[in-house]
Design a protein around this motif. Structure first.
Motif, PDB file in Angstrom:
ATOM      1  N   ALA B   9       0.752  -1.018  -0.053  1.00 57.36           N
ATOM      2  CA  ALA B   9       0.164  -0.093   0.026  1.00 57.36           C
ATOM      3  C   ALA B   9       0.779   1.058   0.148  1.00 57.36           C
ATOM      4  O   ALA B   9       1.785   1.299   0.635  1.00 57.36           O
ATOM      5  CB  ALA B   9      -0.888  -0.035   1.327  1.00 57.36           C
ATOM      6  N   ARG B  10       0.206   2.287  -0.476  1.00 53.91           N
ATOM      7  CA  ARG B  10       0.990   3.504  -0.889  1.00 53.91           C
ATOM      8  C   ARG B  10       0.213   4.747  -0.175  1.00 53.91           C
ATOM      9  O   ARG B  10      -0.859   4.580  -0.058  1.00 53.91           O
ATOM     10  CB  ARG B  10       1.405   3.914  -2.363  1.00 53.91           C
ATOM     11  CG  ARG B  10       2.356   3.077  -2.758  1.00 53.91           C
ATOM     12  CD  ARG B  10       2.846   3.845  -4.092  1.00 53.91           C
ATOM     13  NE  ARG B  10       1.837   3.743  -5.148  1.00 53.91           N
ATOM     14  CZ  ARG B  10       2.064   3.844  -6.354  1.00 53.91           C
ATOM     15  NH1 ARG B  10       3.322   3.731  -6.873  1.00 53.91           N
ATOM     16  NH2 ARG B  10       1.339   3.821  -7.393  1.00 53.91           N
ATOM     17  N   VAL B  11       1.003   5.581   0.462  1.00 49.78           N
ATOM     18  CA  VAL B  11       0.323   6.932   0.754  1.00 49.78           C
ATOM     19  C   VAL B  11       1.135   7.940   0.343  1.00 49.78           C
ATOM     20  O   VAL B  11       2.335   8.091   0.173  1.00 49.78           O
ATOM     21  CB  VAL B  11       0.491   6.925   2.468  1.00 49.78           C
ATOM     22  CG1 VAL B  11      -0.185   8.210   2.892  1.00 49.78           C
ATOM     23  CG2 VAL B  11      -0.107   5.789   3.077  1.00 49.78           C
ATOM     24  N   GLY B  39       4.579   1.159   9.413  1.00 52.92           N
ATOM     25  CA  GLY B  39       3.542   1.083   8.634  1.00 52.92           C
ATOM     26  C   GLY B  39       2.342   0.497   9.565  1.00 52.92           C
ATOM     27  O   GLY B  39       1.385  -0.084   9.040  1.00 52.92           O
ATOM     28  N   THR B  42      -0.856   2.733   8.978  1.00 51.32           N
ATOM     29  CA  THR B  42      -1.255   2.317   7.648  1.00 51.32           C
ATOM     30  C   THR B  42      -2.155   1.078   7.503  1.00 51.32           C
ATOM     31  O   THR B  42      -2.916   1.122   6.803  1.00 51.32           O
ATOM     32  CB  THR B  42       0.151   2.299   6.896  1.00 51.32           C
ATOM     33  OG1 THR B  42       0.558   3.493   6.880  1.00 51.32           O
ATOM     34  CG2 THR B  42      -0.404   2.095   5.127  1.00 51.32           C
ATOM     35  N   ASN B  45      -5.613   1.670   8.972  1.00 53.57           N
ATOM     36  CA  ASN B  45      -6.085   2.576   7.905  1.00 53.57           C
ATOM     37  C   ASN B  45      -6.765   1.704   6.681  1.00 53.57           C
ATOM     38  O   ASN B  45      -7.890   2.297   6.229  1.00 53.57           O
ATOM     39  CB  ASN B  45      -5.495   3.801   7.759  1.00 53.57           C
ATOM     40  CG  ASN B  45      -5.571   5.029   8.798  1.00 53.57           C
ATOM     41  OD1 ASN B  45      -6.333   4.913   9.544  1.00 53.57           O
ATOM     42  ND2 ASN B  45      -4.259   5.402   9.204  1.00 53.57           N
ATOM     43  N   VAL B  46      -5.897   1.117   6.353  1.00 56.25           N
ATOM     44  CA  VAL B  46      -6.155   0.397   5.066  1.00 56.25           C
ATOM     45  C   VAL B  46      -7.352  -0.525   5.229  1.00 56.25           C
ATOM     46  O   VAL B  46      -8.023  -0.732   4.315  1.00 56.25           O
ATOM     47  CB  VAL B  46      -4.911  -0.454   4.431  1.00 56.25           C
ATOM     48  CG1 VAL B  46      -5.158  -1.347   3.343  1.00 56.25           C
ATOM     49  CG2 VAL B  46      -3.942   0.621   3.726  1.00 56.25           C
ATOM     50  N   TYR B  53      -5.192   5.973   0.859  1.00 55.76           N
ATOM     51  CA  TYR B  53      -4.400   4.630   1.121  1.00 55.76           C
ATOM     52  C   TYR B  53      -4.498   3.803  -0.199  1.00 55.76           C
ATOM     53  O   TYR B  53      -5.468   3.441  -0.465  1.00 55.76           O
ATOM     54  CB  TYR B  53      -4.571   3.901   2.352  1.00 55.76           C
ATOM     55  CG  TYR B  53      -4.140   4.684   3.640  1.00 55.76           C
ATOM     56  CD1 TYR B  53      -2.978   4.579   4.212  1.00 55.76           C
ATOM     57  CD2 TYR B  53      -5.061   5.762   3.981  1.00 55.76           C
ATOM     58  CE1 TYR B  53      -2.617   5.207   5.301  1.00 55.76           C
ATOM     59  CE2 TYR B  53      -4.662   6.699   5.140  1.00 55.76           C
ATOM     60  CZ  TYR B  53      -3.420   6.250   5.749  1.00 55.76           C
ATOM     61  OH  TYR B  53      -3.000   7.012   6.925  1.00 55.76           O
ATOM     62  N   GLU B  54      -3.546   3.875  -1.030  1.00 54.67           N
ATOM     63  CA  GLU B  54      -3.658   3.001  -2.438  1.00 54.67           C
ATOM     64  C   GLU B  54      -3.024   1.723  -2.073  1.00 54.67           C
ATOM     65  O   GLU B  54      -1.796   1.720  -1.887  1.00 54.67           O
ATOM     66  CB  GLU B  54      -3.126   3.953  -3.559  1.00 54.67           C
ATOM     67  CG  GLU B  54      -3.231   3.398  -4.755  1.00 54.67           C
ATOM     68  CD  GLU B  54      -2.359   3.996  -5.767  1.00 54.67           C
ATOM     69  OE1 GLU B  54      -2.252   3.305  -7.002  1.00 54.67           O
ATOM     70  OE2 GLU B  54      -1.415   4.794  -5.586  1.00 54.67           O
TER      71      GLU B  54
END
Lengths: 433, 255
Positions: B9-11, B39, B42, B45-46, B53-54
């Protein structure tokens, strides 16, 4: 040199004879105002008061003058039913008084409530001063038009010392017609010394694109108390331009709760004069345009006497491609020492294409004055939105919940609980799904 | 119950999770520990569906459904609950109103009957007892003016009311003194059941003295680099995260 052709709007509104009242001073007044309207036309955005409200599209439209069929228009009384509001009622459909929709029997002692046309027929002389005292300023096209063409309106008087318990409901209904109509109403409201009144001004309408104008004078004599709710739910295709002039005598108090929700183009100019020592004005309002609505509120408060107070709390919420305009001008005149004035206007943009223009203004020419004003424009807090959604509340419901919370301060101190709940519900449902 | 496979995942364009794999069965309590920036948040949140958050690779299934395809509200209705590290203050929204709206929205989404206000208040009173929370907090706006401890207790109270299948506690211990920490842990422990799973995300071992995990994972560089039982947490406490780096990086590099 030839004159430029008048705008279709102006031409259409000149295209009918003026009403003839048989009252010489009134007919002369109407003629003078119509001539001035014809000569000046519509204001444009170069004029400060109309900077954010363009009338180009309106200028190209044509309206028929008045509604000859108004008496026969079918209207569902449920359209103007309001919880907590079951007192005397004066109702107009497309600008025409409708006795069948009004409730004027057994008025409480001390209350005179009737159509202005009837009051003029009975005795025009007491109305002469109030109907002729205001000289329109540059740009006051709609005030002139109204002065020329308004034949009727609300005539309301509360006798000195009378306290009217049940709220008086003023209903202005727009009903579909064969063509787009222009209607005009003129209101004269007076509360005698120490009188008390609750008033609900209610604009509501089905699908139509009429233009309505209303000009009102509200006079509060010394010690009078007015609690007014202004609920504007005009049809989303219609245009509604209003000016209200509010004059407060010594120790008089007025509280206004305003919801501006309807109209394609809605403008309300509220001009208040705190003319007597110790007068107090509280205004709380929300304007919430969506779609392509344009809602404009122009608030001008003049502190003209000692120890006067005004508090104005306004919220604007614009969604989709809507536009909100707010101008809050407070003036503390020389000699109005000890005045206390505050104005806050917070705004919320729910879409990237929505726009709100807000302009608080403060001019002070007196001593020992307390004054505060501020305005903000922001977006819905993404963190709050996610918090609500993470608990299972769907996006649109979360958005409506946060928007209602944003507007909450405006309704908090409305004493009529049933009406307050109803208005809160209207705010929650105003947002598109 | 929860299957996280090779999650990337990317932010803001920066890759934070880099191939995280984790399986949680019903009733299990998993602690996720790790240094700052590993992370941890993250992940929470994901899983709960926050914007920004991708997910670029991998999958997350929850009870067999693709969790990542659901909107946040649908994840909540499916039984995922995130206790926020920083609960949001929402002025103007009454706490009780909010809780009832949330519970009924979830029930509606699941095809269950919504609770009327009497039924709801009865439920609230039961849960208040468990959480030892003052009902005065219920009459205030959501988290507005709450102390740090009150906010965290309110999160656990919401969890008690919403009865999720999977609760993710994102650094619930941060900013709490020892008394508040014990109270929060008591609340969590009261909610442990053979059906309910927990992901306890924390920087410090301290919380795990009170909420005893079945498994401890160390998250570093966007991956789980070490897994074990609660003894692992004590080892971390002793040696610090530097030990994990020395210990974990070679394994990661060779993978």
């Amino acid at each position: 040199m030839s004159q430029p052709a008048p705008l279709p709007f102006v031409a259409s509104l000149l295209d009918a004879p003026l009403p003839a009242s048989g009252i010489a001073w009134l007919d002369a007044l109407r003629r003078a105002h119509l001539d001035a309207f014809a000569a000046a036309g519509l204001p444009d955005t170069r004029m400060e008061a109309w900077k954010y409200t363009a009338l180009r599209a309106l200028g190209q439209r044509r309206y028929a003058n008045g509604d000859a069929q108004a008496a026969a228009r079918a209207v569902d009384p449920a359209a103007f039913d309001l919880p907590g509001v079951d007192g005397p009622r004066l109702a107009f459909v497309n600008g025409v008084f409708r006795a069948d929709l009004s409730a004027l029997d057994d008025l409480p002692a001390g209350l005179v409530l009737q159509p202005l046309a009837q009051a003029l027929r009975q005795d025009a002389e007491p109305l002469r001063f109030v109907l002729s005292r205001h000289e329109p300023e540059q740009g006051d096209a709609f005030v002139r038009l109204n002065a020329a063409r308004a034949e009727d309106g609300v005539a309301l008087k509360v006798a000195a010392g009378a306290k009217i318990a049940a709220p008086v409901h003023l209903v202005f209904l727009g009903a579909p017609a064969e063509s787009d109509l222009a209607w005009h109403l003129r209101h004269v409201i007076e509360l005698g010394e120490g009188a008390e009144l609750a008033l609900v001004e209610h604009h509501v309408g089905a699908e139509q694109q009429h233009l309505g104008t209303a000009v009102g004078d509200i006079t509060l004599r010394d010690g009078a108390v007015l609690r007014q709710v202004l609920l504007q739910q005009a049809a989303t295709g219609s245009s509604l331009i209003r000016r209200s002039r509010l004059q407060l005598g010594a120790r008089a108090q007025a509280t206004l709760h305003v919801l501006e929700l309807g109209g394609a183009l809605a403008r309300h100019e509220l001009r208040a004069e705190l003319a007597g020592d110790g007068a107090r004005l509280d205004t709380r309002g929300v304007f919430m345009p969506r779609g392509r609505q344009h809602i404009d509120t122009q608030l001008a408060i003049r502190h003209q006497a000692l120890n006067t107070a005004s508090e104005s709390v306004w919220r604007g919420v614009a969604d989709q491609r809507a536009r909100g305009v707010f101008r809050g001008a407070i003036l503390v005149a020389p000699g109005a020492d000890g005045s206390d004035a505050s104005l806050s206007n917070k705004n919320l943009l729910l879409s990237g294409q929505a726009e709100i223009d807000t302009k608080p203004e403060l001019e002070i020419y007196a001593d020992e004055v307390k004054a505060a004003h501020g305005a903000t424009v922001g977006q819905l807090d993404e963190r709050s939105l996610f918090y609500l959604r993470s608990r299972g509340i769907p996006h649109d419901e979360a958005r409506a919940l946060l928007t209602a919370a944003f507007c909450r301060a405006v309704l908090d101190d409305l004493p009529n609980a049933a009406l307050r709940e109803h208005l809160a519900g209207l705010l929650a449902n105003q947002l598109p799904d | 119950m929860l299957n996280i496979e090779n999650l990337h995942a990317r932010v803001e364009g920066k890759e934070i999770l880099k191939g995280l794999t984790l399986r949680v069965k019903p009733g299990e309590v998993h602690a996720i520990m790790g240094p700052n920036g590993a992370g941890k948040s993250t992940l929470g949140n994901v899983l709960s569906g926050r914007d920004g958050y991708e997910v670029t690779a991998g999958s997350v299934t929850f009870d067999g459904i693709d969790l990542l395809a659901l909107e946040p509200e649908a994840r909540a209705a499916a039984g995922v609950f995130l206790a926020f590290q920083y609960p949001v203050e929402i002025p103007g929204v009454n706490n009780t109103y909010f809780l009832r709206a949330a519970l009924n929205a979830q029930r509606k989404a699941r095809g269950e009957k919504e609770l009327d206000s009497m039924q709801f208040l009865k439920l609230v009173r039961e849960k208040l007892k468990v959480m030892q929370i003052s009902d005065e907090l219920l009459h205030r706006a959501v988290n507005e003016g709450f102390s740090g401890g009150e906010k965290k207790r309110n999160e656990i109270f919401q969890m008690a009311l919403l009865e999720p299948k999977l609760a993710i506690l994102d650094e619930t211990d941060s900013g709490l003194d020892i008394d508040a920490l014990k109270q929060v842990a008591q609340g969590v422990n009261a909610l442990r059941s053979p059906q309910r799973s927990f992901l306890v995300i924390t920087h410090y071992q301290r919380l795990l003295d009170y909420i005893e995990p079945d498994f401890v994972h160390v998250l570093a560089g966007g991956r789980i680099v070490e897994s074990g039982d609660k003894a692992l947490a004590l080892k971390l406490e002793e040696h610090g995260y530097a030990w994990v780096k020395d210990h974990g990086e070679p394994a990661g590099a060779s993978a």
